[in-house]
Enzyme design. Structure first.
Site, PDB file in Angstrom:
ATOM      1  N   ASP A 180       0.861  -1.178   0.000  1.00 20.76           N
ATOM      2  CA  ASP A 180       0.000   0.000   0.000  1.00 20.76           C
ATOM      3  C   ASP A 180       0.899   1.230   0.000  1.00 20.76           C
ATOM      4  O   ASP A 180       1.762   1.372   0.884  1.00 20.76           O
ATOM      5  CB  ASP A 180      -0.894   0.028   1.240  1.00 20.76           C
ATOM      6  N   ASP A 231     -13.640  -3.459  -2.090  1.00 21.79           N
ATOM      7  CA  ASP A 231     -13.466  -3.136  -0.669  1.00 21.79           C
ATOM      8  C   ASP A 231     -14.840  -3.201  -0.022  1.00 21.79           C
ATOM      9  O   ASP A 231     -15.697  -2.355  -0.279  1.00 21.79           O
ATOM     10  CB  ASP A 231     -12.856  -1.749  -0.496  1.00 21.79           C
TER      11      ASP A 231
END
Length: 266
Positions: free
Chosen positions: A11, A130
């Site tokens: 990330d 998500d």
């Protein structure tokens, strides 16, 4: 039986690898290129590189960083974050990526999935989902994970900042129909908690679609990998903090899974 994949995730925010809990409280976890080199040497099956603020900040994903990472990572490599057009996808594939991951842009314009699959091939189009349980459902957090209602899971975009009102399971089925070659499924409720992957959500999506599902969010123990690849029926397990902070290595994970009878690439 196809070998299960173990995938570290990078990330990225402001050019650094970061990791948080439930998509917030981010901590620095090092340089992305250095991390990629380490994971390549450790035998990771793939690498996922996500610019987590790109869509929210409405800027292009970091093409230059993708090139630098691709230069040292000889395993398959996926890049996501801020991808909005076919040209963005083309540039990333030209930079050396094997796959691209789209989320926000796919929700805003589902036809992008179909166009990208037709243009570049389904095998390199990953749709990231998500998912988060809705507020009234989270009030029952004391219940066991097996009581979690998948029908209450909602898709979020813009790096987990914006709810869409779209059911995660229904969206997974739709992206498969549109031509996505793979789904990267992240449980926002589990992200960074180390409480284990969301088994009910993962198994529901894996059962509903015929394309590979990468499970993400919640890994904290070796047992969690085994659970999500068996009970969760995922094709691959993605983790970040347990690898970034050296709690265990990819080789340790694969050895553990091999001893448990799971087919993995050594």
């Amino acid at each position: 039986m196809l070998a299960k994949r173990i995938i570290p995730c990078l990330d990225i925010k402001d050019g650094r690898v970061v990791k948080g809990v439930n998509f917030v409280n981010l901590r620095d976890a090092g340089d992305p290129v250095e991390n990629a080199l380490i994971y390549d040497k450790e035998g990771a099956d793939e690498l996922v590189f996500l610019d987590i603020a790109a869509s929210y900040e409405k800027r292009q994903t970091v093409f230059d960083m993708a090139r630098r990472v691709a230069d040292v990572a000889f395993m398959p490599f996926c890049v996501g974050g801020g991808i909005r057009t076919l040209d963005d996808i083309r540039q990333l594939l030209n930079a050396g990526c094997d796959k691209v991951s789209i989320n926000t842009a796919a929700i805003k314009d589902p036809s992008l999935i179909k166009k990208a699959a037709l243009k570049f091939g389904s095998q390199c189009i990953v749709v990231a989902i998500d998912a988060k349980r809705r507020s009234f459902e989270r009030s029952y957090s004391s219940r066991s994970q097996d009581d979690f209602s998948v029908e209450k899971s909602e898709v979020y975009i813009n790096g987990g900042r914006t709810p869409t009102g779209i059911n995660a399971l229904k969206w997974a089925k739709k992206v498969e129909r549109l031509g996505a070659g793979e789904i990267l499924l992240t449980s926002m409720d589990r992200d960074g908690t180390k409480d284990g992957f969301d088994i009910p959500l993962t198994s529901a999506v894996s059962t509903a679609v015929n394309i590979p599902v990468i499970a993400s969010g919640g890994c904290g123990k070796l047992e969690h990998f085994y659970e999500v690849l068996t009970r969760g029926m995922a094709d691959a397990a993605l983790a970040a903090s347990v690898f970034h902070y050296k709690e265990f290595t990819i080789r340790q994970v694969k050895q553990y899974l091999k001893e448990k009878g799971i087919s993995v690439r050594c």
